[in-house]
Design a protein around this motif. Structure first.
Motif, short mmCIF file in Angstrom:
data_model
loop_
_atom_site.label_atom_id
_atom_site.label_comp_id
_atom_site.label_asym_id
_atom_site.label_seq_id
_atom_site.Cartn_x
_atom_site.Cartn_y
_atom_site.Cartn_z
N LEU A 183 0.82 -1.22 0.00
CA LEU A 183 0.00 0.00 0.00
C LEU A 183 0.85 1.27 0.00
O LEU A 183 0.30 2.37 -0.07
N HIS A 211 -0.69 3.42 7.49
CA HIS A 211 -1.72 3.61 6.45
C HIS A 211 -3.00 4.15 7.06
O HIS A 211 -3.59 5.12 6.54
N THR A 229 -5.92 -0.79 -2.13
CA THR A 229 -6.45 0.33 -1.37
C THR A 229 -7.97 0.25 -1.27
O THR A 229 -8.55 0.45 -0.20
#
Length: 411
Positions: free
Chosen positions: A80, A324, A301
């Motif tokens: 990510l 994240h 995502t």
């Protein structure tokens, strides 16, 4: 734990007056979680540290489904674009393994001495304690072998040291396999958990935050031991005092400390019981959702954002996806990134924008205690800024004005 087992199929034959579920939903939960993890992607084991962190944040559906599916969150975070430094360095692991080997040398003589001194000084001193072989095939076999060794040691009496036993703990209807550093059976038949850590114990005291994390982890083992004990007759006592073993004063010599984990055990048991069932979370995800780290970043995502998270600053020391989730919380202006205590004080105000608007009087119910406190704080701040700038603060309407008769007034 390699996987969560079970079935998401509910009821008997489908009723003709109901729309049948999609084909994917009819598959067992095991297959559904394998699809979420990705084809040919091995499941990451769920250990006691992960369970303790999961129980500490039961409202995070994201972590629950990722851990339940056995997703490697470290690889996922890197894919990510938000890699995390969470975890131990190779040097720390090597040092910890060397220290544990020293503590357990000579049949665990030093370890048993610490258990006797810190947990059971009234018992007969350990001499020639039994150390059963717990070798077996697979986690299920090792779990059964551990249960058998515990039963035999309890009936035999005397001291017994179980080195790296395997325990199973029921989590949301599925087993998680756990491996404590050691479990000791006392001569009276009681069981104690031993947790070996590499952080130092200076002058008999260690870092409170690290001791607390070790206590939460040990509480998970206590819960798992209680499930084993409940199947025996009579039920042996699982002691709520665990032994924490650490290096003494930065040396390689072991020091022991008794830690009462009753509070952590109660909290962990309550929060694990409240965890949203994994299949319920899985059923809310769109078809085709997959967390395989080799997928494009855009798809990953979208898959991660499909599961709600409950970020808090404490996640930085407990979850690989913390960076994240923190970035997303900042982008959304969520007040959770400021800490759980502050979030609790703000009531229904969920974003920073809502908090600022309420403080300025542009929104919010004045009768709300959180809104009233924010507006009072904003007024005090404005007054302090005026005073610092050399501007007189406005007087209340009923305050007397300065005059000749006032003490200290100029003639």
């Amino acid at each position: 734990m390699s996987e969560f087992h079970g079935s998401a199929t509910r009821g008997a034959a489908s009723r003709p007056d109901r729309t049948p579920p999609p084909p994917t939903r009819a598959k067992g939960l095991r297959h559904r979680l394998a699809e979420l993890r990705g084809p040919d992607v091995p499941a990451k084991a769920l250990d006691a540290r992960a369970l303790a962190a999961l129980a500490a944040n039961p409202g995070c559906a994201r972590r629950a489904i990722l851990d339940g599916a056995g997703v490697d969150k470290a690889r996922l975070a890197s894919a990510l674009g938000a890699p995390s430094g969470f975890g131990q360095s190779q040097f720390a692991l090597t040092r910890g393994n060397a220290f544990e080997a020293r503590v357990k040398a000579d049949g665990g003589a030093e370890l048993l001495r610490l258990v006797h001194a810190r947990l059971d000084p009234g018992a007969e001193p350990p001499a020639g304690a039994a150390v059963p072989d717990l070798t077996a095939h697979g986690p299920e076999g090792r779990t059964a072998r551990t249960a058998l060794a515990l039963r035999e040691a309890t009936r035999a009496g005397g001291w017994t040291l179980l080195d790296h036993p395997m325990l199973a703990l029921d989590v949301a209807g599925s087993p998680a396999f756990l491996e404590p550093d050691a479990v000791v059976v006392h001569p009276d038949g009681g069981w104690s958990v031993v947790e070996i850590k590499s952080f130092p114990m200076v002058d008999g005291a260690a870092d409170p935050a690290k001791v607390g994390a070790a206590a939460r982890q040990a509480a998970v083992y206590v819960l798992a031991l209680e499930q084993v004990a409940a199947r025996l007759d009579p039920v042996p006592e699982v002691r709520h005092q665990v032994l924490l073993v650490c290096p003494k004063d930065f040396s390689n010599l072991p020091a022991g400390r008794a830690v009462d984990v009753r509070k952590q055990r109660a909290v962990t048991a309550r929060q694990l019981a409240r965890l949203t069932r994994i299949e319920e979370i899985a059923d809310t995800l769109p078809e085709g959702t997959c967390f395989a780290p080799d997928r494009p970043a855009e798809q990953l995502t979208a898959a991660v954002e499909a599961v709600p998270a409950a970020y808090a600053p404490e996640c930085l020391s407990a979850c690989e996806l913390a960076f994240h989730c923190r970035e997303r919380a900042r982008a959304a202006g969520a007040v959770t990134r400021l800490g759980r205590p502050l979030r609790a004080e703000l009531g229904g105000l969920a974003t920073v924008a809502e908090v600022l608007s309420a403080a300025r009087g542009a929104s919010g119910d004045p009768a709300d205690p959180a809104v009233a406190a924010l507006r009072r704080a904003a007024a005090l701040r404005a007054e302090a800024l005026r005073t610092a700038a050399g501007q007189p603060a406005p007087l209340p309407a009923d305050a007397p004005s300065a005059g000749a008769g006032e003490v200290g007034a100029c003639p």
